[in-house]
Design a protein around this motif. Structure first.
Motif, mmCIF file in Angstrom:
data_model
loop_
_atom_site.group_PDB
_atom_site.id
_atom_site.type_symbol
_atom_site.label_atom_id
_atom_site.label_comp_id
_atom_site.label_asym_id
_atom_site.label_seq_id
_atom_site.Cartn_x
_atom_site.Cartn_y
_atom_site.Cartn_z
ATOM 1 N N TYR A 91 0.874 -1.173 0.000
ATOM 2 C CA TYR A 91 0.000 0.000 0.000
ATOM 3 C C TYR A 91 0.906 1.216 0.000
ATOM 4 C CZ TYR A 91 -4.005 2.963 1.115
ATOM 5 O OH TYR A 91 -4.996 3.902 1.060
ATOM 6 N N TYR A 92 0.705 2.101 -0.971
ATOM 7 C CA TYR A 92 1.561 3.266 -1.122
ATOM 8 C C TYR A 92 0.703 4.523 -1.146
ATOM 9 C CZ TYR A 92 4.573 -0.499 -2.529
ATOM 10 O OH TYR A 92 5.270 -1.680 -2.550
ATOM 11 N N LYS A 93 1.042 5.497 -0.318
ATOM 12 C CA LYS A 93 0.249 6.723 -0.194
ATOM 13 C C LYS A 93 0.667 7.778 -1.214
ATOM 14 C CE LYS A 93 -0.755 6.084 4.661
ATOM 15 N NZ LYS A 93 -0.764 6.693 5.987
ATOM 16 N N SER A 94 -0.327 8.295 -1.900
ATOM 17 C CA SER A 94 -0.172 9.438 -2.818
ATOM 18 C C SER A 94 0.945 9.262 -3.839
ATOM 19 C CB SER A 94 0.069 10.726 -2.012
ATOM 20 O OG SER A 94 -1.035 10.995 -1.190
ATOM 21 N N VAL A 95 1.002 8.110 -4.498
ATOM 22 C CA VAL A 95 2.045 7.872 -5.504
ATOM 23 C C VAL A 95 1.497 7.750 -6.926
ATOM 24 C CG1 VAL A 95 3.638 6.791 -3.879
ATOM 25 C CG2 VAL A 95 2.062 5.356 -5.165
ATOM 26 N N GLY A 96 0.187 7.666 -7.084
ATOM 27 C CA GLY A 96 -0.392 7.505 -8.424
ATOM 28 C C GLY A 96 -1.150 8.750 -8.854
ATOM 29 N N LEU A 97 -0.661 9.405 -9.896
ATOM 30 C CA LEU A 97 -1.334 10.587 -10.419
ATOM 31 C C LEU A 97 -2.313 10.159 -11.509
ATOM 32 C CD1 LEU A 97 -1.581 13.672 -10.408
ATOM 33 C CD2 LEU A 97 0.251 13.727 -12.125
ATOM 34 N N LYS A 98 -3.596 10.422 -11.262
ATOM 35 C CA LYS A 98 -4.647 10.048 -12.214
ATOM 36 C C LYS A 98 -5.744 11.107 -12.138
ATOM 37 C CE LYS A 98 -7.524 6.483 -11.421
ATOM 38 N NZ LYS A 98 -8.034 5.100 -11.321
ATOM 39 N N PHE A 99 -6.150 11.601 -13.296
ATOM 40 C CA PHE A 99 -7.197 12.625 -13.367
ATOM 41 C C PHE A 99 -6.833 13.863 -12.539
ATOM 42 C CE2 PHE A 99 -9.724 8.549 -13.702
ATOM 43 C CZ PHE A 99 -9.766 8.564 -15.085
ATOM 44 N N ASP A 100 -5.567 14.278 -12.652
ATOM 45 C CA ASP A 100 -5.071 15.482 -11.970
ATOM 46 C C ASP A 100 -5.167 15.414 -10.447
ATOM 47 O OD1 ASP A 100 -4.403 16.805 -14.388
ATOM 48 O OD2 ASP A 100 -6.497 17.387 -14.649
ATOM 49 N N ARG A 101 -5.108 14.215 -9.898
ATOM 50 C CA ARG A 101 -5.189 14.025 -8.453
ATOM 51 C C ARG A 101 -4.265 12.891 -8.045
ATOM 52 N NH1 ARG A 101 -9.986 11.151 -6.415
ATOM 53 N NH2 ARG A 101 -9.166 10.487 -4.446
ATOM 54 N N TRP A 102 -3.611 13.035 -6.896
ATOM 55 C CA TRP A 102 -2.748 11.972 -6.381
ATOM 56 C C TRP A 102 -3.585 10.956 -5.625
ATOM 57 C CZ3 TRP A 102 1.993 11.280 -8.034
ATOM 58 C CH2 TRP A 102 2.655 12.342 -8.628
ATOM 59 N N HIS A 103 -3.329 9.686 -5.891
ATOM 60 C CA HIS A 103 -4.097 8.586 -5.286
ATOM 61 C C HIS A 103 -3.174 7.635 -4.534
ATOM 62 C CE1 HIS A 103 -7.823 9.292 -7.653
ATOM 63 N NE2 HIS A 103 -6.972 9.781 -8.519
ATOM 64 N N ASP A 104 -3.753 6.985 -3.519
ATOM 65 C CA ASP A 104 -3.059 5.875 -2.883
ATOM 66 C C ASP A 104 -3.156 4.689 -3.837
ATOM 67 O OD1 ASP A 104 -2.834 7.584 -0.743
ATOM 68 O OD2 ASP A 104 -4.177 6.457 0.567
ATOM 69 N N ILE A 105 -2.123 3.843 -3.829
ATOM 70 C CA ILE A 105 -2.050 2.693 -4.727
ATOM 71 C C ILE A 105 -1.917 1.405 -3.911
ATOM 72 C CG2 ILE A 105 -0.628 1.576 -6.531
ATOM 73 C CD1 ILE A 105 -2.111 4.070 -7.501
ATOM 74 N N VAL A 106 -2.628 0.382 -4.344
ATOM 75 C CA VAL A 106 -2.540 -0.947 -3.746
ATOM 76 C C VAL A 106 -1.839 -1.869 -4.736
ATOM 77 C CG1 VAL A 106 -3.880 -2.908 -2.886
ATOM 78 C CG2 VAL A 106 -4.686 -0.592 -2.475
ATOM 79 N N HIS A 107 -0.952 -2.698 -4.237
ATOM 80 C CA HIS A 107 -0.345 -3.743 -5.066
ATOM 81 C C HIS A 107 -0.897 -5.076 -4.594
ATOM 82 C CE1 HIS A 107 3.550 -1.577 -6.565
ATOM 83 N NE2 HIS A 107 2.460 -1.176 -7.168
ATOM 84 N N LEU A 108 -1.382 -5.865 -5.544
ATOM 85 C CA LEU A 108 -1.825 -7.219 -5.278
ATOM 86 C C LEU A 108 -1.006 -8.140 -6.157
ATOM 87 C CD1 LEU A 108 -4.489 -5.302 -4.877
ATOM 88 C CD2 LEU A 108 -5.579 -7.499 -4.565
ATOM 89 N N GLN A 109 -0.694 -9.331 -5.643
ATOM 90 C CA GLN A 109 0.207 -10.245 -6.367
ATOM 91 C C GLN A 109 -0.410 -11.629 -6.453
ATOM 92 O OE1 GLN A 109 4.149 -10.294 -4.725
ATOM 93 N NE2 GLN A 109 4.803 -12.007 -5.987
ATOM 94 N N LYS A 110 -0.117 -12.303 -7.573
ATOM 95 C CA LYS A 110 -0.586 -13.677 -7.785
ATOM 96 C C LYS A 110 0.535 -14.478 -8.438
ATOM 97 C CE LYS A 110 -4.065 -16.362 -10.301
ATOM 98 N NZ LYS A 110 -4.482 -17.213 -9.195
ATOM 99 N N ALA A 111 0.795 -15.655 -7.895
ATOM 100 C CA ALA A 111 1.736 -16.579 -8.532
ATOM 101 C C ALA A 111 1.046 -17.197 -9.740
ATOM 102 C CB ALA A 111 2.167 -17.656 -7.549
ATOM 103 N N LEU A 112 1.780 -17.270 -10.843
ATOM 104 C CA LEU A 112 1.254 -17.874 -12.059
ATOM 105 C C LEU A 112 1.792 -19.268 -12.152
ATOM 106 C CD1 LEU A 112 1.737 -14.839 -14.462
ATOM 107 C CD2 LEU A 112 -0.303 -15.466 -13.208
#
Length: 98
Positions: A77-98
């Protein structure tokens, strides 16, 4: 020992398949996200990826939920690292083994 910085794919470490799915709000709820994610999983496996990392805006509960249904686990979980639609967003990373 000298330090090296890499931008993009670092040679000594295999990279996961990194995905983000964007749907027009008028197209949600029609099964398109599920279809796209299914195909991304198939194609990533076919191309030899061993892990998939989903990069999702933290406030999009629908997207997080569908990834969880496909077996993805929360790994970051990363705070204010994703810029989208002229606004900074928190980003979640989810992972799956293939």
């Amino acid at each position: 020992m000298p330090m090296r910085a890499f931008i993009g794919r670092a040679p000594p470490i295999a990279s996961p398949a990194k995905i983000s799915i964007y749907l027009d709000p008028t197209e949600t709820g029609k099964g398109l996200g599920k279809a796209l994610l299914t195909e991304l999983l198939v194609q990533s496996k076919a191309h030899g990826f061993k892990q998939m990392l989903a990069v999702i805006t933290a406030d999009t509960a629908n997207s997080i939920a569908i990834h969880e249904k496909f077996g993805f686990e929360h790994v970051g979980y990363y705070k204010s690292v994703g810029l989208k639609f002229d606004r900074w967003h928190d980003i979640v990373h989810l992972q799956k083994a293939l």
